[in-house]
Write a protein that holds these residues in place. Structure first.
Motif, mmCIF file in Angstrom:
data_model
loop_
_atom_site.group_PDB
_atom_site.id
_atom_site.type_symbol
_atom_site.label_atom_id
_atom_site.label_comp_id
_atom_site.label_asym_id
_atom_site.label_seq_id
_atom_site.Cartn_x
_atom_site.Cartn_y
_atom_site.Cartn_z
ATOM 1 N N ASP A 130 6.203 -69.012 53.789
ATOM 2 C CA ASP A 130 4.941 -69.975 53.965
ATOM 3 C C ASP A 130 3.568 -69.713 53.158
ATOM 4 O OD1 ASP A 130 4.214 -67.889 55.519
ATOM 5 O OD2 ASP A 130 3.676 -69.017 57.336
ATOM 6 N N ARG A 131 3.956 -68.678 52.293
ATOM 7 C CA ARG A 131 3.069 -68.142 51.213
ATOM 8 C C ARG A 131 3.373 -68.514 49.986
ATOM 9 N NH1 ARG A 131 2.082 -61.872 50.139
ATOM 10 N NH2 ARG A 131 -0.048 -62.265 49.229
ATOM 11 N N SER A 132 2.037 -68.624 49.134
ATOM 12 C CA SER A 132 2.463 -69.034 47.836
ATOM 13 C C SER A 132 2.719 -67.567 46.928
ATOM 14 C CB SER A 132 1.280 -69.691 47.265
ATOM 15 O OG SER A 132 0.014 -69.023 47.068
ATOM 16 N N TRP A 133 3.631 -67.954 46.160
ATOM 17 C CA TRP A 133 4.010 -66.730 45.265
ATOM 18 C C TRP A 133 4.117 -67.152 43.702
ATOM 19 C CZ3 TRP A 133 4.412 -62.145 47.459
ATOM 20 C CH2 TRP A 133 4.553 -61.919 48.765
ATOM 21 N N GLN A 134 4.064 -66.204 42.848
ATOM 22 C CA GLN A 134 4.207 -66.599 41.363
ATOM 23 C C GLN A 134 5.288 -66.023 40.670
ATOM 24 O OE1 GLN A 134 1.443 -68.328 39.725
ATOM 25 N NE2 GLN A 134 0.619 -68.381 41.877
ATOM 26 N N ILE A 135 5.904 -66.706 40.015
ATOM 27 C CA ILE A 135 7.224 -66.381 39.257
ATOM 28 C C ILE A 135 6.624 -64.835 38.656
ATOM 29 C CG2 ILE A 135 8.512 -66.909 37.225
ATOM 30 C CD1 ILE A 135 8.269 -69.762 37.792
ATOM 31 N N GLY A 136 7.722 -64.066 38.860
ATOM 32 C CA GLY A 136 7.644 -62.834 38.674
ATOM 33 C C GLY A 136 7.102 -61.782 39.622
ATOM 34 N N ASP A 137 6.809 -62.420 40.491
ATOM 35 C CA ASP A 137 6.422 -61.568 41.763
ATOM 36 C C ASP A 137 7.572 -60.439 42.252
ATOM 37 O OD1 ASP A 137 3.716 -62.173 41.634
ATOM 38 O OD2 ASP A 137 3.856 -63.615 43.433
ATOM 39 N N GLU A 138 7.355 -59.533 42.821
ATOM 40 C CA GLU A 138 8.311 -58.416 43.198
ATOM 41 C C GLU A 138 8.156 -58.782 44.912
ATOM 42 O OE1 GLU A 138 10.596 -56.333 41.891
ATOM 43 O OE2 GLU A 138 9.940 -57.110 39.953
ATOM 44 N N VAL A 139 9.135 -58.788 45.590
ATOM 45 C CA VAL A 139 9.083 -59.362 47.026
ATOM 46 C C VAL A 139 10.095 -58.647 47.454
ATOM 47 C CG1 VAL A 139 7.722 -61.422 46.642
ATOM 48 C CG2 VAL A 139 10.314 -61.385 46.766
ATOM 49 N N PHE A 140 10.156 -58.329 48.992
ATOM 50 C CA PHE A 140 10.975 -57.986 49.767
ATOM 51 C C PHE A 140 11.535 -59.246 50.654
ATOM 52 C CE2 PHE A 140 9.580 -53.644 49.025
ATOM 53 C CZ PHE A 140 10.863 -52.868 49.214
ATOM 54 N N ILE A 141 12.945 -59.726 50.515
ATOM 55 C CA ILE A 141 13.420 -60.528 51.531
ATOM 56 C C ILE A 141 14.239 -60.022 52.481
ATOM 57 C CG2 ILE A 141 13.272 -62.264 49.669
ATOM 58 C CD1 ILE A 141 16.466 -61.822 49.072
ATOM 59 N N GLY A 142 14.372 -60.562 53.574
ATOM 60 C CA GLY A 142 15.341 -60.165 54.701
ATOM 61 C C GLY A 142 16.048 -61.170 55.613
ATOM 62 N N ILE A 143 17.071 -60.794 56.479
ATOM 63 C CA ILE A 143 17.876 -61.646 57.203
ATOM 64 C C ILE A 143 17.983 -60.849 58.329
ATOM 65 C CG2 ILE A 143 20.040 -60.753 56.062
ATOM 66 C CD1 ILE A 143 20.764 -64.086 56.781
ATOM 67 N N PRO A 144 17.989 -61.292 59.607
ATOM 68 C CA PRO A 144 18.174 -60.747 60.838
ATOM 69 C C PRO A 144 19.606 -59.937 60.843
ATOM 70 C CG PRO A 144 17.176 -62.817 61.430
ATOM 71 C CD PRO A 144 17.547 -62.790 59.796
ATOM 72 N N ARG A 196 21.546 -75.342 58.820
ATOM 73 C CA ARG A 196 20.306 -75.994 59.257
ATOM 74 C C ARG A 196 19.432 -74.976 59.938
ATOM 75 N NH1 ARG A 196 24.307 -79.665 60.512
ATOM 76 N NH2 ARG A 196 24.649 -81.458 58.945
ATOM 77 N N ASP A 197 19.828 -74.025 60.665
ATOM 78 C CA ASP A 197 19.291 -73.069 61.371
ATOM 79 C C ASP A 197 18.377 -72.201 60.466
ATOM 80 O OD1 ASP A 197 18.148 -71.478 63.372
ATOM 81 O OD2 ASP A 197 20.189 -71.085 64.152
ATOM 82 N N THR A 198 17.097 -72.208 60.512
ATOM 83 C CA THR A 198 16.419 -71.311 59.648
ATOM 84 C C THR A 198 16.043 -70.038 60.125
ATOM 85 O OG1 THR A 198 14.250 -72.103 60.891
ATOM 86 C CG2 THR A 198 14.900 -73.345 59.212
ATOM 87 N N ARG A 199 16.510 -69.932 61.446
ATOM 88 C CA ARG A 199 16.462 -68.018 61.736
ATOM 89 C C ARG A 199 17.661 -67.621 61.141
ATOM 90 N NH1 ARG A 199 17.961 -68.948 67.671
ATOM 91 N NH2 ARG A 199 18.901 -70.664 66.823
ATOM 92 N N LEU A 200 18.548 -68.422 60.673
ATOM 93 C CA LEU A 200 19.595 -67.474 59.737
ATOM 94 C C LEU A 200 19.529 -67.388 58.200
ATOM 95 C CD1 LEU A 200 22.661 -69.089 61.875
ATOM 96 C CD2 LEU A 200 21.438 -66.890 62.444
ATOM 97 N N MET A 201 18.414 -68.122 57.859
ATOM 98 C CA MET A 201 18.076 -68.113 56.397
ATOM 99 C C MET A 201 17.191 -66.817 55.801
ATOM 100 S SD MET A 201 17.312 -71.890 55.815
ATOM 101 C CE MET A 201 18.290 -73.356 56.316
ATOM 102 N N PRO A 202 17.509 -66.283 54.816
ATOM 103 C CA PRO A 202 16.569 -65.206 54.175
ATOM 104 C C PRO A 202 15.287 -65.701 54.244
ATOM 105 C CG PRO A 202 18.655 -65.500 52.805
ATOM 106 C CD PRO A 202 18.370 -66.767 53.688
#
Length: 157
Positions: A57-71, A131-137
Motif C-alpha cells: 500500500d506504499r508507493s515504490w520506484q523501479i529499482g528500489d531494493e525491498v524485502f518481500i515476505g509470506i507467512p 483470491r486470498d490476500t493473506r496468502l500472497m507475498p
C-alpha cells in the motif's frame, strides 16, 4: 514470516513486481548428499532469478531494493494440501475398492482414480486460494530500513 530480498521491476496499483535472486542453502543442510535440490543447484539447472508480484500500500520506484515476505503457515498449509490430498485420495479409493472385494486390477485402477481426484481437488483449492490476500507475498520494508511495514498481519504505510 519467510522473507526474501529483491528489486522492484514494475509498479502497479496496490502491488509491485519484484525480481529476487534465488540463493541456495544447500551448503548448510545436513541432507545435501541425498537431496535433488542440491544436485540441481550443483549442475546449475533452473532459473536463478524469480519474478514475484507482491502486494503493497506504499508507493515504490523501479529499482528500489525491498524485502518481500509470506507467512510461514501459508507455506506449510500449501505443502500439506499439495502432498497429502492426492495421497489421501489414492489410499481412500484403494481401500474402498479393497473393502468392496474388488479384484486387484480394479483396486489399482481405483487408486489411480483417487490420486487423479486428489490432484483435481488440489487444483480447485489453489484456484480458490488465489483470491486470498493473506496468502500472497507482501512488501515488508525497504532493504535499507530495519523496521518492517507489516505488523499484526496488516500492511502499514
Amino acid at each position: 514470516m519467510i522473507e526474501e530480498r529483491g528489486r522492484v521491476l514494475s509498479v502497479e496499483e496496490g502491488a509491485v513486481w519484484v525480481e529476487t535472486v534465488r540463493s541456495s542453502t544447500c551448503g548448510n543442510c545436513a541432507a545435501k548428499a541425498g537431496c535433488g535440490q542440491a544436485l540441481l543447484a550443483r549442475v546449475g539447472s533452473g532459473a536463478r532469478r524469480g519474478f514475484i508480484r507482491a502486494l503493497t500500500d506504499r508507493s515504490w520506484q523501479i529499482g528500489d531494493e525491498v524485502f518481500i515476505g509470506i507467512p510461514e503457515d501459508a507455506v506449510v498449509r500449501g505443502a500439506l494440501w499439495v502432498y497429502l490430498t492426492p495421497l489421501l485420495g489414492l489410499f481412500a479409493a484403494a481401500l474402498l475398492a479393497q473393502a468392496l472385494e474388488a479384484a486387484e486390477p480394479m483396486v489399482i485402477l481405483a487408486a489411480v482414480s483417487g490420486l487423479i481426484a486428489g490432484f483435481a481437488v488440489v487444483r480447485w483449492h489453489g484456484q480458490q486460494a488465489q483470491r486470498d490476500t493473506r496468502l500472497m507475498p507482501q512488501v515488508l520494508r525497504s532493504a535499507g530500513q530495519m523496521m518492517p511495514f507489516v505488523q499484526e498481519g496488516r500492511l502499514n504505510g
